[in-house]
Motif scaffolding. Structure first.
Motif, PDB file in Angstrom:
ATOM      1  N   GLN A   1       0.826  -1.254   0.076  1.00  0.00           N
ATOM      2  CA  GLN A   1       0.092  -0.081  -0.215  1.00  0.00           C
ATOM      3  C   GLN A   1       0.815   1.046   0.078  1.00  0.00           C
ATOM      4  OE1 GLN A   1      -2.841   0.162   3.212  1.00  0.00           O
ATOM      5  NE2 GLN A   1      -3.035   2.638   3.036  1.00  0.00           N
ATOM      6  N   GLY A   2       2.130   0.986   0.716  1.00  0.00           N
ATOM      7  CA  GLY A   2       2.799   2.266   0.704  1.00  0.00           C
ATOM      8  C   GLY A   2       3.718   2.758  -0.653  1.00  0.00           C
ATOM      9  N   LEU A   3       3.550   2.070  -1.500  1.00  0.00           N
ATOM     10  CA  LEU A   3       4.186   2.347  -2.555  1.00  0.00           C
ATOM     11  C   LEU A   3       3.081   3.146  -3.818  1.00  0.00           C
ATOM     12  CD1 LEU A   3       6.270  -0.890  -3.527  1.00  0.00           C
ATOM     13  CD2 LEU A   3       7.065   1.548  -2.427  1.00  0.00           C
ATOM     14  N   HIS A   4       2.006   3.285  -3.162  1.00  0.00           N
ATOM     15  CA  HIS A   4       0.991   4.050  -4.143  1.00  0.00           C
ATOM     16  C   HIS A   4       0.787   5.358  -3.457  1.00  0.00           C
ATOM     17  CE1 HIS A   4      -2.731   5.273  -5.983  1.00  0.00           C
ATOM     18  NE2 HIS A   4      -2.809   4.400  -6.659  1.00  0.00           N
ATOM     19  N   PRO A   5       1.626   6.643  -4.455  1.00  0.00           N
ATOM     20  CA  PRO A   5       1.500   7.756  -3.729  1.00  0.00           C
ATOM     21  C   PRO A   5       0.226   8.346  -3.030  1.00  0.00           C
ATOM     22  CG  PRO A   5       2.875   7.628  -5.738  1.00  0.00           C
ATOM     23  CD  PRO A   5       2.110   6.497  -5.710  1.00  0.00           C
ATOM     24  N   ARG A   6      -0.956   8.206  -3.600  1.00  0.00           N
ATOM     25  CA  ARG A   6      -2.142   8.605  -3.266  1.00  0.00           C
ATOM     26  C   ARG A   6      -2.503   7.866  -1.928  1.00  0.00           C
ATOM     27  NH1 ARG A   6      -6.196  11.917  -7.080  1.00  0.00           N
ATOM     28  NH2 ARG A   6      -4.786  13.482  -8.146  1.00  0.00           N
ATOM     29  N   ALA A   7      -2.239   6.536  -2.257  1.00  0.00           N
ATOM     30  CA  ALA A   7      -2.966   5.806  -1.022  1.00  0.00           C
ATOM     31  C   ALA A   7      -1.988   6.179   0.320  1.00  0.00           C
ATOM     32  CB  ALA A   7      -2.869   4.283  -1.296  1.00  0.00           C
ATOM     33  N   MET A   8      -0.643   6.229   0.188  1.00  0.00           N
ATOM     34  CA  MET A   8       0.168   6.434   1.032  1.00  0.00           C
ATOM     35  C   MET A   8      -0.257   7.952   1.570  1.00  0.00           C
ATOM     36  SD  MET A   8       2.438   4.993   3.245  1.00  0.00           S
ATOM     37  CE  MET A   8       4.100   5.273   4.133  1.00  0.00           C
ATOM     38  N   ARG A   9      -0.276   8.978   0.965  1.00  0.00           N
ATOM     39  CA  ARG A   9      -0.528  10.274   1.406  1.00  0.00           C
ATOM     40  C   ARG A   9      -1.772  10.301   2.182  1.00  0.00           C
ATOM     41  NH1 ARG A   9       2.363  12.516  -3.923  1.00  0.00           N
ATOM     42  NH2 ARG A   9       4.418  13.228  -3.140  1.00  0.00           N
ATOM     43  N   GLY A  10      -2.978   9.569   1.883  1.00  0.00           N
ATOM     44  CA  GLY A  10      -4.000   9.549   2.387  1.00  0.00           C
ATOM     45  C   GLY A  10      -3.985   9.096   3.925  1.00  0.00           C
ATOM     46  N   VAL A  11      -3.034   8.110   3.922  1.00  0.00           N
ATOM     47  CA  VAL A  11      -2.715   7.644   5.397  1.00  0.00           C
ATOM     48  C   VAL A  11      -1.966   8.606   6.068  1.00  0.00           C
ATOM     49  CG1 VAL A  11      -1.314   5.922   6.628  1.00  0.00           C
ATOM     50  CG2 VAL A  11      -2.816   5.264   4.784  1.00  0.00           C
ATOM     51  N   LEU A  12      -0.806   9.211   5.590  1.00  0.00           N
ATOM     52  CA  LEU A  12      -0.166  10.181   6.148  1.00  0.00           C
ATOM     53  C   LEU A  12      -1.015  11.291   6.494  1.00  0.00           C
ATOM     54  CD1 LEU A  12       3.018  10.260   4.065  1.00  0.00           C
ATOM     55  CD2 LEU A  12       2.973   9.567   6.340  1.00  0.00           C
ATOM     56  N   GLN A  13      -1.714  11.717   5.810  1.00  0.00           N
ATOM     57  CA  GLN A  13      -2.380  13.110   6.044  1.00  0.00           C
ATOM     58  C   GLN A  13      -3.766  12.810   7.038  1.00  0.00           C
ATOM     59  OE1 GLN A  13      -3.149  15.463   2.538  1.00  0.00           O
ATOM     60  NE2 GLN A  13      -1.071  14.668   1.830  1.00  0.00           N
ATOM     61  N   ASN A  14      -4.090  11.735   7.305  1.00  0.00           N
ATOM     62  CA  ASN A  14      -5.496  11.384   7.900  1.00  0.00           C
ATOM     63  C   ASN A  14      -5.383  10.534   8.915  1.00  0.00           C
ATOM     64  OD1 ASN A  14      -7.802  12.906   6.468  1.00  0.00           O
ATOM     65  ND2 ASN A  14      -6.427  11.910   4.617  1.00  0.00           N
ATOM     66  N   SER A  15      -4.369   9.876   9.310  1.00  0.00           N
ATOM     67  CA  SER A  15      -4.294   8.910  10.337  1.00  0.00           C
ATOM     68  C   SER A  15      -3.124   8.829  11.431  1.00  0.00           C
ATOM     69  CB  SER A  15      -4.513   7.499   9.773  1.00  0.00           C
ATOM     70  OG  SER A  15      -3.117   6.929   9.408  1.00  0.00           O
ATOM     71  N   ALA A  16      -3.251   8.036  12.317  1.00  0.00           N
ATOM     72  CA  ALA A  16      -2.122   8.069  13.401  1.00  0.00           C
ATOM     73  C   ALA A  16      -1.351   6.900  13.231  1.00  0.00           C
ATOM     74  CB  ALA A  16      -2.782   7.849  14.837  1.00  0.00           C
ATOM     75  N   LEU A  17      -1.440   6.337  11.916  1.00  0.00           N
ATOM     76  CA  LEU A  17      -0.413   4.863  11.545  1.00  0.00           C
ATOM     77  C   LEU A  17       0.998   5.118  11.980  1.00  0.00           C
ATOM     78  CD1 LEU A  17      -0.287   2.215  10.436  1.00  0.00           C
ATOM     79  CD2 LEU A  17      -0.204   2.947   8.140  1.00  0.00           C
ATOM     80  N   MET A  18       1.417   6.576  11.528  1.00  0.00           N
ATOM     81  CA  MET A  18       2.702   6.868  11.454  1.00  0.00           C
ATOM     82  C   MET A  18       3.207   7.336  12.785  1.00  0.00           C
ATOM     83  SD  MET A  18       3.727   5.560   8.702  1.00  0.00           S
ATOM     84  CE  MET A  18       3.427   5.153   7.168  1.00  0.00           C
ATOM     85  N   ASP A  19       2.258   7.545  13.869  1.00  0.00           N
ATOM     86  CA  ASP A  19       2.542   7.929  15.056  1.00  0.00           C
ATOM     87  C   ASP A  19       3.106   6.670  15.690  1.00  0.00           C
ATOM     88  OD1 ASP A  19       2.710   8.664  17.728  1.00  0.00           O
ATOM     89  OD2 ASP A  19       0.947   9.772  17.804  1.00  0.00           O
ATOM     90  N   PRO A  20       4.242   6.563  16.358  1.00  0.00           N
ATOM     91  CA  PRO A  20       4.614   5.058  16.924  1.00  0.00           C
ATOM     92  C   PRO A  20       3.921   5.152  18.165  1.00  0.00           C
ATOM     93  CG  PRO A  20       6.277   7.204  17.259  1.00  0.00           C
ATOM     94  CD  PRO A  20       5.349   7.653  16.211  1.00  0.00           C
ATOM     95  N   HIS A  21       3.287   5.820  18.755  1.00  0.00           N
ATOM     96  CA  HIS A  21       2.462   5.780  20.058  1.00  0.00           C
ATOM     97  C   HIS A  21       1.016   5.243  19.503  1.00  0.00           C
ATOM     98  CE1 HIS A  21       5.466   7.062  22.797  1.00  0.00           C
ATOM     99  NE2 HIS A  21       5.581   8.281  21.882  1.00  0.00           N
ATOM    100  N   GLU A  22       0.700   5.430  18.425  1.00  0.00           N
ATOM    101  CA  GLU A  22      -0.459   4.795  17.991  1.00  0.00           C
ATOM    102  C   GLU A  22      -0.631   3.876  16.784  1.00  0.00           C
ATOM    103  OE1 GLU A  22      -3.482   5.829  19.098  1.00  0.00           O
ATOM    104  OE2 GLU A  22      -2.569   7.408  20.519  1.00  0.00           O
ATOM    105  N   ALA A  23       0.250   3.589  16.379  1.00  0.00           N
ATOM    106  CA  ALA A  23       0.626   2.630  15.271  1.00  0.00           C
ATOM    107  C   ALA A  23       0.055   1.413  15.489  1.00  0.00           C
ATOM    108  CB  ALA A  23       2.063   2.479  14.708  1.00  0.00           C
ATOM    109  N   TRP A  24       0.192   0.648  16.670  1.00  0.00           N
ATOM    110  CA  TRP A  24      -0.264  -0.479  16.964  1.00  0.00           C
ATOM    111  C   TRP A  24      -1.756  -0.713  17.335  1.00  0.00           C
ATOM    112  CZ3 TRP A  24       1.388  -5.295  16.029  1.00  0.00           C
ATOM    113  CH2 TRP A  24       2.766  -5.614  15.653  1.00  0.00           C
TER     114      TRP A  24
END
Length: 269
Positions: free
Chosen positions: A33-56
């Motif tokens: 999923q992370g290799l699709h620019p729009r899919a990845m940016r959607g995650v980056l800009q809208n979720s806490a997936l990349m926050d290490p304290h919220e990722a799990w």
């Protein structure tokens, strides 16, 4: 009549998704999923997936959604998918490459996420030694058209066989890359603190992460800036087979203990 949901006990999906080794497939799906620019940016800009304290926490919610979609009743599946569709329909992201603002439920991104998921589960299962004929592999891909429908795609928008799956991925390759703004948060998320129940897995998490990367196609590993050689492919396949065989040797009372069931509920993707 028992409601087995969108797949059922006679499906290839139930047989494949019940394998514990599919945890690696879940990680691989996120990497695809992370290799699709729009899919990845959607995650980056809208979720806490990349926050290490919220990722799990988000990973657990995602895997719970996969569990319900796979094994839940029609009512449970529809309720879970309505919730996901509602969230996606209300969120947007900005594409700096085009200057466009787009919705997270745009079909192109949803289709790539779907294909990355199906390809990851099937690839990991077969390389690990889960016995699947070519016809059963095609059936698995075709069955997952039902999963695509419940998240807002139509069945004919996604591949229905292994050959169609491969053709779609090959056609998408020129449009795939790892967006630079994701590099730092991804590295941080890989060191995310584990929830209490999964703390015993902490020593093996780096190895599982490395294995998930190693199971990617060579072109995908190169997009992540990683080495991509036939030796790496051989190592990944051998490791998957060893893990799958080792899990099969664990006594049944251990695999089906209450603690093990709780752990699988959190981890099974």
């Amino acid at each position: 009549m028992t409601d087995y949901g969108i797949f059922g006990p006679r499906s290839v999906t139930w047989r494949v998704m019940g394998e514990p080794i599919l945890l690696v497939g879940g990680f691989r799906a996120l990497l695809m999923q992370g290799l699709h620019p729009r899919a990845m940016r959607g995650v980056l800009q809208n979720s806490a997936l990349m926050d290490p304290h919220e990722a799990w926490s988000r990973f657990v919610r995602t895997t719970e959604f996969v569990r319900v979609r796979t094994y839940g009743t029609h009512e449970e599946v529809e309720r879970a998918c309505c919730w996901v569709r509602k969230i996606h329909a209300g969120l947007t992201a900005y594409d700096p490459d085009t200057g466009e603002t787009y919705r997270l439920d745009e079909p192109a991104a949803l289709r790539w996420v779907h294909v990355g998921e199906v390809d990851s589960y099937l690839s990991v299962a077969r390389r690990a030694g889960v016995r699947l004929t070519d016809a059963e592999a095609d059936a698995f891909v075709a069955e997952w058209r039902r999963a695509a429908e419940v998240v807002g795609l139509s069945a004919d928008e996604v591949p229905g066989s292994v050959a169609e799956l491969r053709d779609y991925i090959e056609a998408e390759r020129p449009h795939l890359r790892f967006v630079p703004e994701a590099s730092h948060p991804l590295r941080m998320s890989l060191n995310a603190p584990l929830p209490l129940l999964l703390t015993p897995l902490k020593p093996v998490m780096p190895a599982l992460t490395l294995l998930a990367f190693a199971t990617l196609p060579r072109w995908a590993r190169r997009l992540y800036g990683l080495p991509a050689t036939p030796v790496g492919d051989l190592w990944a396949t051998a490791t998957l087979r060893t893990l799958h065989t080792g899990i099969g040797l664990v006594p049944g009372h251990v695999l089906h203990s209450p603690a093990a069931r709780r752990a699988r509920r959190l981890m099974a993707a």
